[in-house]
Design a protein around this motif. Structure first.
Motif, PDB file in Angstrom:
ATOM      1  N   PHE A   6      25.552  58.628  45.780  1.00 33.23           N
ATOM      2  CA  PHE A   6      25.454  60.037  46.152  1.00 33.23           C
ATOM      3  C   PHE A   6      26.438  60.301  47.299  1.00 33.23           C
ATOM      4  N   GLY A   7      27.054  61.473  47.270  1.00 34.86           N
ATOM      5  CA  GLY A   7      28.000  61.826  48.324  1.00 34.86           C
ATOM      6  C   GLY A   7      29.396  61.283  48.067  1.00 34.86           C
ATOM      7  N   GLY A   8      29.694  60.954  46.829  1.00 35.03           N
ATOM      8  CA  GLY A   8      30.960  60.311  46.509  1.00 35.03           C
ATOM      9  C   GLY A   8      32.192  61.158  46.706  1.00 35.03           C
ATOM     10  N   SER A   9      32.050  62.471  46.741  1.00 32.85           N
ATOM     11  CA  SER A   9      33.234  63.324  46.899  1.00 32.85           C
ATOM     12  C   SER A   9      33.635  63.500  48.360  1.00 32.85           C
ATOM     13  N   GLY A  10      32.818  63.021  49.302  1.00 32.62           N
ATOM     14  CA  GLY A  10      33.179  63.065  50.715  1.00 32.62           C
ATOM     15  C   GLY A  10      34.133  61.938  51.069  1.00 32.62           C
ATOM     16  N   ARG A  11      34.670  61.977  52.280  1.00 30.71           N
ATOM     17  CA  ARG A  11      35.662  60.976  52.673  1.00 30.71           C
ATOM     18  C   ARG A  11      35.065  59.568  52.718  1.00 30.71           C
ATOM     19  N   THR A  12      33.859  59.450  53.250  1.00 29.05           N
ATOM     20  CA  THR A  12      33.214  58.136  53.257  1.00 29.05           C
ATOM     21  C   THR A  12      32.816  57.722  51.852  1.00 29.05           C
ATOM     22  N   GLY A  13      32.321  58.662  51.089  1.00 25.45           N
ATOM     23  CA  GLY A  13      31.874  58.365  49.735  1.00 25.45           C
ATOM     24  C   GLY A  13      32.987  57.876  48.831  1.00 25.45           C
ATOM     25  N   VAL A  27      30.134  51.721  38.655  1.00 23.90           N
ATOM     26  CA  VAL A  27      29.711  52.784  39.564  1.00 23.90           C
ATOM     27  C   VAL A  27      29.505  54.099  38.820  1.00 23.90           C
ATOM     28  N   THR A  28      28.393  54.747  39.127  1.00 21.54           N
ATOM     29  CA  THR A  28      28.157  56.125  38.709  1.00 21.54           C
ATOM     30  C   THR A  28      28.112  56.985  39.962  1.00 21.54           C
ATOM     31  N   ALA A  29      28.940  58.009  40.001  1.00 22.66           N
ATOM     32  CA  ALA A  29      28.989  58.915  41.157  1.00 22.66           C
ATOM     33  C   ALA A  29      28.354  60.241  40.777  1.00 22.66           C
ATOM     34  N   VAL A  30      27.336  60.646  41.529  1.00 21.47           N
ATOM     35  CA  VAL A  30      26.699  61.944  41.335  1.00 21.47           C
ATOM     36  C   VAL A  30      27.283  62.921  42.344  1.00 21.47           C
ATOM     37  N   VAL A  31      27.989  63.932  41.849  1.00 22.43           N
ATOM     38  CA  VAL A  31      28.637  64.910  42.723  1.00 22.43           C
ATOM     39  C   VAL A  31      28.392  66.311  42.183  1.00 22.43           C
ATOM     40  N   VAL A  47      29.073  62.028  37.260  1.00 25.28           N
ATOM     41  CA  VAL A  47      28.007  62.874  36.735  1.00 25.28           C
ATOM     42  C   VAL A  47      27.846  64.087  37.639  1.00 25.28           C
ATOM     43  N   GLU A  48      27.797  65.253  37.057  1.00 30.25           N
ATOM     44  CA  GLU A  48      27.545  66.464  37.832  1.00 30.25           C
ATOM     45  C   GLU A  48      26.059  66.534  38.184  1.00 30.25           C
ATOM     46  N   GLY A  49      25.776  66.641  39.477  1.00 30.19           N
ATOM     47  CA  GLY A  49      24.386  66.684  39.898  1.00 30.19           C
ATOM     48  C   GLY A  49      24.263  67.098  41.349  1.00 30.19           C
ATOM     49  N   ASP A  50      23.068  67.446  41.735  1.00 31.06           N
ATOM     50  CA  ASP A  50      22.767  67.913  43.088  1.00 31.06           C
ATOM     51  C   ASP A  50      21.578  67.099  43.603  1.00 31.06           C
ATOM     52  N   ALA A  51      21.735  66.484  44.779  1.00 33.53           N
ATOM     53  CA  ALA A  51      20.667  65.637  45.321  1.00 33.53           C
ATOM     54  C   ALA A  51      19.383  66.404  45.580  1.00 33.53           C
ATOM     55  N   ASP A  58      18.385  62.640  37.345  1.00 34.43           N
ATOM     56  CA  ASP A  58      17.342  61.704  36.919  1.00 34.43           C
ATOM     57  C   ASP A  58      17.839  60.748  35.836  1.00 34.43           C
ATOM     58  N   ALA A  59      18.469  61.278  34.791  1.00 39.36           N
ATOM     59  CA  ALA A  59      18.909  60.433  33.685  1.00 39.36           C
ATOM     60  C   ALA A  59      19.979  59.444  34.124  1.00 39.36           C
ATOM     61  N   ALA A  60      20.806  59.835  35.090  1.00 37.69           N
ATOM     62  CA  ALA A  60      21.892  58.967  35.546  1.00 37.69           C
ATOM     63  C   ALA A  60      21.374  57.718  36.251  1.00 37.69           C
TER      64      ALA A  60
END
Length: 210
Positions: A6-13, A27-31, A47-51, A58-60
């Motif tokens: 989670f948070g993969g689109s940020g600089r740390t992510g 790796v699966t990135a939820v963004v 995967v498009e998603g919102d925390a 859920d499925a991811a």
């Protein structure tokens, strides 16, 4: 390992994703906005998603061995306001992890959640009061993680900066460090990528700084 970030689109992510891939993980990135990620690799699924919306990710979670999160509230003014994001997002993530039986969780918090008398007076009298809402919400997040029953590790980071990978950082296994300064996003990602396979610090909040 198969890991979800989670948070993969940020600089740390983004740095975390790259280092996880370098370690051979799938790796699966939820963004929220997949187009913002800008990374394409054979062992990376986006995967498009919102925390805050568990049904969106859920499925991811199915079939993953671990979850790593670099989620956070960015922006100076956003960080000054009352917030519930840290508490609410981790509650949703924990709930779905428990349902999907994913046990390992490594996530980022801040050294600022602890009132350390060794920090400079300007930080204790100016910065901490300004960020009191953010730090309180992070404390609530940590409390939920500690009560989750998962195999968790909380990484309390010093001030994050852009910089090279040095692998020359200090770790405070009791959740704090003296003379805290800063740590690069690359080095934070390095520690998290290594920690996800290490059982030594399960059930601990640890601090990281140069």
């Amino acid at each position: 390992m198969k890991v979800l970030v989670f948070g993969g689109s940020g600089r740390t992510g983004k740095e975390l994703i790259l280092q996880l891939l370098a370690h051979g993980h799938i790796v699966t990135a939820v963004v929220r906005h997949p187009g913002d990620l800008g990374l394409r690799y054979e062992r990376l699924q986006v995967v498009e998603g919102d925390a805050l919306k568990p049904e969106s990710f859920d499925a991811a979670l199915e079939g993953n061995d671990a979850v790593l999160s670099t989620l956070g509230v960015s922006g100076f003014f956003n960080s000054l306001r009352p917030m519930t994001f840290y508490r609410d997002s981790i509650a949703a993530i924990i709930d779905r992890m428990q349902v999907r039986e994913v046990r390992r969780l490594v996530l980022v918090s801040s050294v600022g959640v602890r009132d350390d008398p060794s920090t400079p007076i300007w930080y204790r009298t100016i910065v901490r009061p300004m960020l009191r809402h953010k730090y309180e919400n992070m404390r609530q997040m940590e409390q939920r993680v500690a009560a989750s029953g998962l195999a968790w590790t909380i990484v309390r980071a010093a001030r994050l900066v852009d910089g090279p990978l040095t692998q020359r950082y200090r770790i405070g296994d009791d959740g704090s460090l003296t003379n805290v300064t800063k740590v690069s996003r690359s080095d934070l990602a390095d520690f998290m990528a290594r920690e996800v396979q290490d059982a030594k610090r399960i059930g601990r909040a640890v601090a990281i700084s140069y």
